[in-house]
Write a protein that holds these residues in place. Structure first.
Motif, short mmCIF file in Angstrom:
data_model
loop_
_atom_site.label_atom_id
_atom_site.label_comp_id
_atom_site.label_asym_id
_atom_site.label_seq_id
_atom_site.Cartn_x
_atom_site.Cartn_y
_atom_site.Cartn_z
N PRO A 1 0.81 -1.23 0.00
CA PRO A 1 0.00 0.00 0.00
C PRO A 1 0.84 1.28 0.00
O PRO A 1 0.38 2.30 -0.49
CB PRO A 1 -0.80 -0.10 1.30
N PHE A 2 2.04 1.21 0.55
CA PHE A 2 2.85 2.42 0.66
C PHE A 2 4.01 2.36 -0.32
O PHE A 2 4.84 1.45 -0.22
CB PHE A 2 3.39 2.57 2.08
N PRO A 3 4.11 3.32 -1.22
CA PRO A 3 5.21 3.26 -2.20
C PRO A 3 6.57 3.41 -1.55
O PRO A 3 7.56 2.91 -2.06
CB PRO A 3 4.90 4.42 -3.15
N GLY A 4 6.63 4.09 -0.40
CA GLY A 4 7.93 4.32 0.23
C GLY A 4 8.39 3.20 1.13
O GLY A 4 9.50 3.21 1.63
N ASN A 5 7.51 2.22 1.38
CA ASN A 5 7.85 1.18 2.34
C ASN A 5 7.72 -0.18 1.68
O ASN A 5 6.63 -0.69 1.48
CB ASN A 5 6.91 1.28 3.55
#
Lengths: 459, 384
Positions: free
Chosen positions: B95-99
């Protein structure tokens, strides 16, 4: 510079004390950078454009400071810093998934042979495959125990602030008892439940201005009804007489055509139009069922309603096998192209059947195929489960709010039953090789300095 | 005024139940807004109604972000997932592009949940057996039974349910389906998770002769600072899972080391500490007797049965002990059930002078500190 819409929002927020409006206001007031625990489109945009702060030419302290600032804006923004510092624990829970075959194959002596790490590099092939455990991604794990955060993680509220409001307003129970403290730390095995109406409101699309007006009118009407009851009753009696005269064939045709339009996946139909159809269908079902002798059918189960409906309309199922087969053929043809096509074909067959039924004149001959029965049944189910009800605080029929899907996930430490809006906090979140269970939008380049910031002996 | 982003077309999401069976595409929102508005302001004297950032935001929401507005039933619709949707679709949904380390993991589907309930409550299978069959953690199975029970009760009582919401959520997130007849059930999650023990965090240099076999049992003793096993005892243990039976029958048989506050139990090998230790035994048996499938299965069933009986007995004994110390008083015509427990006056329960703050009851001369500053009165647990 004037900000008219902002003022309007302010007024609404003050008037209705609605946390979602306050959230929007909050996000709009600070459109810069911060990612929050919220499903708003503003937050989605911030999430999308967030970049890891640069480290070049910055002292280690500065790096940790900005990492901490970014991650605290997301994790426990509603918690005071001192409170969080007391909660922080440097110990991080982790698990290793064990393979029973590996455990059975070796008692550990093979791995510790030689100089302590196995005899040859080939034998430790499994070792090199194993991924690292992202420990620092779990820095904010203690906050996930909070009741308000857990409600947000179970997708029962659109933001942690809203979840907090639900708790304070008494809409949440823990183990069956009302819990009014958003900071209650859940213990493993605790079951919490939110009022389903609040959840539907939090996660559903908001009403449009038009729907709000209809709600107002409904309210006014119900107020006025108390005064003039007698007149209404007379009018109703006349209407029912008229209905009885109506031909069963006509009502069947109307009912099925309405069911068909409800079921159609045509995207060109506007919501208002669709709603009209739904309402018409609802009325038609009422009308037909009101003719039956048993007055309990309307409140009875769906199966009873359905059987009563078919009985009243004297509709029969098609029992010829060839007809069924042809249906299947139609389906198979349409399947590769798109599912919508098969639906269209079905509705086409349906209209044909109706034409035949209308021309035939005899109601008893109206035979419905399995598919048509299915459509009628599904329309009925839909009507019962997701009705148009202007007394609800959300847009009806219920649909998820915009951009909800981008934020929809449920971490493994929760077991959620959406039907009753209840969830169990199974255990504390853990890290495992390659993944961490604490949902955080930040990578390790942020969570590691943030973890370092909160250690007693900072590094 | 912000440009209002409105899809001209309605999506299937309006009728969540109906769409679930059709799974047709919904996301053809072709509303690229004309940006003439942005450039027509050159000669305007009025202050700009919105900042550059806001303008960019609405621009993004109307172009790239438009697809995120409505979900496609049966598919995840995350920020990061959209880019590589065209590429490899079998990658885990993030869900999170940074994680990269957070994965949106599957939840139990409605059918699988009901199946768990049926197996546990109606077929009277043990949690342990169902856990192994379906690949679901035992804690989760207990929770599912509790929740389904609750759901059935609420349905029977006619309480309001959030059915359209439930359907929409199950359309948005990955789910583990129940296997059809003849299919193999996909396992929901790893069931043999070994929690990392804090004492294994230390880095210890422990010299061992190369000729000696150093097993998991020995490693556990080293980590907890216990002396090495005597040779006679060590020779009896052919595999660490031999310890399982004794420890299951009598968990108090685990050896203790250290004194006073430092006293701790010796760290047991992973074979003992995993939730399903019998599965290791089963593997060993399978390897030893590859041709005696039935006998192996039977032996495994016996072991599991024995373990469950021991656990049940232990639970009952603990319950009986607790009940023995509590006196129940139900006055006539009262709706209350008083449970009276004798206070024990020991140094641990009431302190050295018998007036410790945690001692039971009110104590003369000792002021209650519940009104003092900083006293937290938020409950720490709620009895079920």
């Amino acid at each position: 510079m004037t900000r008219k819409p902002l003022n309007k929002l302010f007024r609404r927020a003050v008037q209705c004390r609605d946390q979602s409006v306050v959230d929007r206001l909050h996000d709009r007031g600070h459109p810069n950078k911060k990612i929050r625990q919220s499903w708003s489109k503003y937050n989605l945009y911030n999430l999308q454009r967030f970049r890891t702060p640069a480290t070049a030419n910055r002292t280690f302290f500065q790096q940790k400071w900005s990492a901490k600032a970014a991650s605290r804006a997301y994790h426990g923004e509603q918690v005071r810093e001192g409170q969080w510092k007391r909660m922080f624990s440097k110990r991080i829970r982790s698990v290793i998934p064990m393979n029973t075959t590996d455990l059975a194959a070796d008692d550990g002596s093979k791995e510790s042979s030689g100089r302590g790490s196995g005899l040859s590099s080939e034998s430790s092939g499994g070792r090199s495959r194993s991924r690292l455990i992202p420990y620092t991604q779990m820095a904010f794990a203690p906050l996930e125990r909070r009741l308000d955060v857990a409600i947000f993680r179970s997708l029962f509220a659109s933001s942690t602030r809203q979840a907090r409001q639900f708790v304070i307003h008494g809409a949440v129970t823990v183990n069956g008892q009302k819990m009014r403290h958003p900071s209650y730390l859940l213990n493993p095995g605790d079951l919490f439940q939110v009022d389903p109406d609040r959840v539907m409101y939090a996660t559903g699309a908001p009403k449009t201005a038009f729907e709000r007006r209809e709600t107002r009118q409904l309210k006014q009407k119900s107020d006025a009804e108390g005064e003039a009851e007698g007149e209404e009753a007379e009018a109703k009696a006349e209407a029912t007489e008229k209905d009885e005269k109506e031909n069963t064939r006509d009502s069947l045709r109307a009912l099925m055509s309405q069911a068909k339009t409800i079921m159609s996946t045509d995207k060109d139909v506007l919501p208002a139009k669709r709603k009209q159809e739904l309402r018409g269908f609802q009325k038609a079902v009422r009308r037909v069922l009101s003719r039956s002798d048993t007055s309990t059918v309307l409140t009875d189960s769906l199966e009873a309603q359905f059987s009563e409906l078919t009985l009243l309309l004297k509709a029969k199922r098609v029992e010829k096998k060839p007809a069924k087969e042809s249906k299947k053929d139609v389906k198979e043809e349409a399947a590769p192209a798109a599912t919508t096509k098969s639906e269209e074909a079905a509705s086409g067959a349906l209209s044909e059947a109706f034409q035949a039924a209308a021309e035939g004149g005899e109601v008893d001959t109206s035979e419905l195929t399995e598919e048509e029965f299915d459509i009628l049944k599904r329309a009925l189910t839909q009507m019962r489960d997701n009705p148009i009800d202007h007394s609800k605080p959300y847009a009806t029929p219920w649909r998820p709010r915009d951009y909800m899907s981008a934020f929809a996930f449920i971490p493994r430490y929760l077991e959620v039953n959406q039907n009753i809006c209840a969830a169990v906090y199974l255990r504390h979140p853990v890290a495992r090789p390659g993944s961490a269970e604490v949902p955080t939008p930040f990578g390790e380049s942020i969570s590691t300095p943030a973890y370092g910031w909160y250690l007693k002996r900072r590094w | 005024m912000a440009p209002r982003i409105q899809s001209q077309r309605v999506s299937n999401a309006l009728l969540p139940y109906l769409t679930s069976s059709q799974s047709s595409s919904t996301s053809s929102i072709s509303s690229t807004y004309p940006s003439s508005q942005l450039f027509s302001r050159q000669f305007s004297a009025t202050a700009a109604p919105q900042t550059r950032l806001r303008r960019q935001m609405f621009q993004w929401l109307s172009t790239e972000g438009a697809a995120l507005k409505h979900h496609i039933p049966g598919e995840t619709n995350y920020l990061s997932g959209r880019a590589d949707r065209d590429g490899d679709s079998n990658e885990a949904p993030r869900p999170f592009p940074g994680n990269r380390t957070f994965i949106s993991e599957a939840v139990l589907s409605e059918e699988l949940r009901n199946e768990v309930y049926v197996r546990v409550v109606e077929k009277k299978k043990s949690l342990r057996a169902v856990s192994v069959e379906l690949g679901i953690d035992m804690k989760r199975i207990a929770a599912v039974v509790r929740l389904v029970e609750m759901e059935r009760r609420q349905r029977a009582q006619g309480k309001p349910l959030a059915l359209p919401y439930a359907r929409a959520v199950h359309e948005m997130i990955p789910t583990t389906p129940l296997a059809q007849d003849g299919e193999r059930q996909t396992f929901h999650e790893p069931i043999n998770d070994l929690p990392a023990h804090p004492s294994t965090g230390a880095q210890i240099f422990y010299p061992v002769p190369e000729s000696r076999s150093f097993t998991r049992v020995d490693a556990g003793r080293v980590f907890s600072g216990a002396p090495a096993l005597e040779k006679a005892v060590a020779d009896k243990i052919s595999h660490p899972s031999d310890l399982v039976d004794d420890i299951i029958q009598n968990p108090n048989s685990i050896e203790w080391v250290g004194k006073g506050e430092n006293a701790r139990q010796v760290l047991q090998p992973a074979d003992v500490r995993i939730p399903h230790p019998q599965l290791v035994k089963l593997e060993l048996d399978r390897k030893a007797f590859p041709n005696e499938r039935r006998a192996v299965a039977q032996r495994h069933a016996e072991r599991v049965e024995k373990q469950e009986a021991a656990e049940q007995q232990r639970r009952e004994r603990a319950h009986a002990r607790r009940e023995k110390s509590i006196q129940h008083v139900e006055p006539e015509g009262s709706r209350f059930d008083y449970r009276i427990q004798d206070a024990k006056f020991t140094k641990e329960t009431t302190g050295a002078d018998g007036r410790a703050p945690w001692a039971p009851g009110r104590r003369y001369g000792v002021p209650a500190d519940d009104r003092k500053r900083g006293k937290v009165k938020i409950p720490t647990r709620v009895e079920a």
